[in-house]
Enzyme design. Sequence first.
Site, PDB file in Angstrom:
ATOM      1  NE  ARG A   8      21.957 -16.129  21.653  1.00  0.00           N
ATOM      2  CZ  ARG A   8      21.758 -16.968  22.475  1.00  0.00           C
ATOM      3  NH1 ARG A   8      22.695 -17.297  23.782  1.00  0.00           N
ATOM      4  NH2 ARG A   8      20.594 -17.680  22.311  1.00  0.00           N
TER       5      ARG A   8
ATOM      6  CE  LYS B 225      19.055 -13.943  22.084  1.00  0.00           C
ATOM      7  NZ  LYS B 225      17.855 -14.097  20.998  1.00  0.00           N
TER       8      LYS B 225
ATOM      9  CG  HIS C 179      24.139 -14.962  14.342  1.00  0.00           C
ATOM     10  ND1 HIS C 179      24.593 -14.929  15.698  1.00  0.00           N
ATOM     11  CD2 HIS C 179      23.129 -15.787  14.561  1.00  0.00           C
ATOM     12  CE1 HIS C 179      23.879 -15.584  16.583  1.00  0.00           C
ATOM     13  NE2 HIS C 179      22.669 -16.176  15.888  1.00  0.00           N
TER      14      HIS C 179
ATOM     15  NE  ARG D 100      23.532 -19.091  18.599  1.00  0.00           N
ATOM     16  CZ  ARG D 100      23.570 -19.403  19.846  1.00  0.00           C
ATOM     17  NH1 ARG D 100      24.594 -19.724  20.295  1.00  0.00           N
ATOM     18  NH2 ARG D 100      22.429 -19.566  20.260  1.00  0.00           N
TER      19      ARG D 100
ATOM     20  CG  HIS E 227      18.408 -22.126  20.946  1.00  0.00           C
ATOM     21  ND1 HIS E 227      18.865 -22.652  19.715  1.00  0.00           N
ATOM     22  CD2 HIS E 227      18.810 -20.764  20.881  1.00  0.00           C
ATOM     23  CE1 HIS E 227      19.319 -22.233  18.874  1.00  0.00           C
ATOM     24  NE2 HIS E 227      19.412 -20.888  19.520  1.00  0.00           N
TER      25      HIS E 227
ATOM     26  CE1 TYR F 227      21.367 -19.402  16.024  1.00  0.00           C
ATOM     27  CE2 TYR F 227      19.033 -19.583  16.100  1.00  0.00           C
ATOM     28  CZ  TYR F 227      20.028 -18.900  16.284  1.00  0.00           C
ATOM     29  OH  TYR F 227      19.887 -17.793  16.735  1.00  0.00           O
TER      30      TYR F 227
END
Length: 294
Positions: free
Chosen positions: A145, A169, A240, A243, A266, A275
């Site tokens: 990201r 994250k 994005h 990605r 993820h 994705y």
Amino acid sequence: MNKEIAEFLAFLEHEKNASPHTLAAYGRDLRQVAAYLKEREIRWDKAGNVVLRGFLAELHEKKRKKSTIGRKLAALRSFYDFCVRKKWIAENPAKILATPRQEKRVPSFLSEDETADLLDLPRSGDPLDLRDKAILELLYATGIRVSELVGIEAADIHAGERLVRVRGKGKKERIVPFGSKAREALEDYRRVRPRIAEGGAGGEAFFLNYRGGRLTARSVERMVRKYIRRTAVTRKISPHSLRHSFASHLLGRGADLRVIQELLGHASLATTQKYTHVDLKQLLTVYKKSHPRS
């Protein structure tokens, strides 16, 4: 309700390692609920599911996106779960509320040729052009990201092993490999980085702005959009999309979905599936090769 919201956000930050983005979004969502309840003179701990359903219905009437409504409901559920654990209330009134059905959209992505054209655009030996080249190559080589890219420190890049450590994250760290093209671009930038860093306050940040400070996610997004506008691509493409392209191209060339999940960082395989994109030609090729009666 503000005191309880503050305690909940502190819990998310220190116990759940929630990202600053999540903390900011949940804080806004819950303060919006607090304002809604205050306007109707309803205490937060007395608000039942009917009242909360009214809040969501008002969002629908205002034509808010289903993804936005879904996030606000997730914030409500998490907040009231926290309140139940603290024994401030007996049960979670948001638990039985239905999550809006989300629209399924194929994310925007670039073909392999379009990606090659984009990555070939920064061509000069100017330090900032070399930085831009390194950023574009690394984004596509790793699928990380933009927010993860700007957090990379100089010590996180191991050019010899072609590995980079990123913080995703929830402050989770992972190691992601990159290819020879990205290594070459990173080494070219590393040689001129001291010229950009001079007099700046970027510290150990690897990617720097023209003043020598740490590059921000917003700056990277602007830079990527600048180069996308210089390509022949006319459809809407975001930073994005690199990605998405990374995941789609790996899948299209036979990579296992779980490997892609690990590379993207993820927690859920279902997220990875959104994705990825395989066009009809690829599907037919795999079918003909794989099905016994094709």
